[in-house]
Scaffold this motif. Structure first.
Motif, PDB file in Angstrom:
ATOM      1  N   GLY A 132       1.079  -1.080   0.060  1.00 30.54           N
ATOM      2  CA  GLY A 132      -0.139  -0.048  -0.109  1.00 30.54           C
ATOM      3  C   GLY A 132       1.093   1.114  -0.014  1.00 30.54           C
ATOM      4  N   ASN A 156       2.632  -1.331  -4.154  1.00 30.23           N
ATOM      5  CA  ASN A 156       1.254  -0.826  -4.311  1.00 30.23           C
ATOM      6  C   ASN A 156       0.719  -1.156  -5.494  1.00 30.23           C
ATOM      7  OD1 ASN A 156      -0.833   0.768  -3.233  1.00 30.23           O
ATOM      8  ND2 ASN A 156      -0.208   2.389  -4.619  1.00 30.23           N
ATOM      9  N   THR A 158      -0.957   0.826  -7.837  1.00 35.29           N
ATOM     10  CA  THR A 158      -0.472   2.075  -8.540  1.00 35.29           C
ATOM     11  C   THR A 158       1.027   2.101  -8.195  1.00 35.29           C
ATOM     12  OG1 THR A 158      -2.756   2.683  -8.404  1.00 35.29           O
ATOM     13  CG2 THR A 158      -1.056   4.388  -9.154  1.00 35.29           C
ATOM     14  N   PHE A 180       3.269  -4.531  -7.363  1.00 36.24           N
ATOM     15  CA  PHE A 180       3.219  -5.844  -6.706  1.00 36.24           C
ATOM     16  C   PHE A 180       3.835  -6.781  -7.653  1.00 36.24           C
ATOM     17  CE2 PHE A 180      -1.125  -4.289  -5.009  1.00 36.24           C
ATOM     18  CZ  PHE A 180      -0.533  -4.046  -3.799  1.00 36.24           C
ATOM     19  N   ALA A 196      -7.499  -2.827   1.294  1.00 34.63           N
ATOM     20  CA  ALA A 196      -8.022  -4.070   0.411  1.00 34.63           C
ATOM     21  C   ALA A 196      -9.000  -5.048   1.488  1.00 34.63           C
ATOM     22  CB  ALA A 196      -6.841  -4.882  -0.294  1.00 34.63           C
TER      23      ALA A 196
END
Ligand code: ATR
Length: 275
Positions: A132, A156, A158, A180, A196
């Motif tokens: 994150g 992350n 993004t 990721f 998430a």
């Protein structure tokens, strides 16, 4: 007038902070009142000013007001400046009423590090993965890096946000950011700081993520383990949720307001029973 404290949020009905601070006050023999206040979405600053007039000495701040709280402070701690957010407001340094300045700090990161220490999780010389790159993660990076891990990877959904975040903290230690897909273990500690879990989602992660004896930590908590913690447990990691972080960040706020450091373990145990 009894010194008043509160937690500001919107919504705020579910907050555990009043129970936590009531337990801290009883434990330390401090006389204070701590309530939950739902501030209007469009005027947090006015809610804070009104609270001060009514005897407010300090406050915790939660979603969605942490950035607004940051903006109304006269003096910011260095970690709050880094985080760009404030979760602890204090009227007058060390609560001195002769000083009318508003001091702001963020105790989330020290809360996380304290909770990890309480559970015997070492950080120095360890390989850490943080999932994150939102506000929750930004708030914990400074104390994590201060504990001298060998490496800290921020991954992350993004990727660009993780890369930018890592850049912002690069002067503090060995931190990198990415998506990721670039993640490959093993890590000694994996911290889930994405939201998430709220949607029951799991970031896409490789199976071989954890080193022997690794810990998985979810900054979220609930009556049941999160999807991330269930996934991690099935891969042999020791699992911890964010309830301990919640109690530890509250203890650090309490210390700043009252100069007394409450014991977190009994309060955490009671809270766990009540989930
Ligand atoms: P917070 O204050 O909780 O950090 P935020 O700033 O909105 O909230 O950040 C949410 C984080 O969770 C982001 O890193 C987000 O990823 P993006 O930056 O790609 O949006 C991440 N996130 C939210 N839902 C997710 C999901 N279903 N899978 C993976 N990551 C998720």
């Amino acid at each position: 007038m009894t010194d008043r404290y509160c937690v500001f949020g919107n919504p705020i009905g579910h907050s555990k902070s009043p129970a936590i601070h009531a337990a801290f006050a009883a434990q330390t023999g401090e006389t204070l009142e701590y309530t939950a206040i739902e501030a209007p979405l469009d005027d947090f600053a006015d809610a804070w000013r009104t609270f001060i007039v009514q005897g407010g000495r300090g406050a915790n701040v939660t979603v969605p007001f942490k950035e607004e709280a940051y903006r109304l402070c006269d003096v910011l701690s260095s970690r709050a400046r880094r985080a760009g957010a404030v979760n602890t407001l204090l009227l007058g340094k060390n609560g001195q009423s002769s000083d009318a300045k508003v001091y702001g700090d963020t105790t989330d990161g020290v809360g996380l590090v304290h909770d990890l220490k309480q559970h015997g999780v070492a950080l120095e010389g360890r390989r850490i993965l943080v999932l994150g790159a939102g506000g929750a993660v930004r708030g914990v990076l400074e104390p994590l890096l201060a504990a001298s891990p060998t490496s800290l990877l921020v991954a992350n959904r993004t990727a660009a946000k993780a890369e930018a975040l890592a850049q912002d903290f690069a002067d503090l230690g060995a931190i990198r950011g990415g998506g990721f897909e670039g993640v490959s273990g093993p890590f000694d500690l994996v911290i889930n700081g994405t939201s998430a879990s709220l949607a029951g989602d799991l970031p896409p992660l490789p199976d071989a993520l954890f080193a022997d004896g690794a810990t998985a930590y979810d900054m979220m908590y609930g009556a049941e383990p999160t999807v991330f913690l269930r996934w991690a447990a099935a891969r042999g990691a020791r699992c911890l949720d964010g309830l301990g972080m919640l109690v530890a960040q509250a203890a650090e706020s309490f210390f700043q307001w009252r100069g007394k450091r409450p014991e977190t373990a009994p309060v955490l145990a009671e809270l766990r029973r009540s989930l």
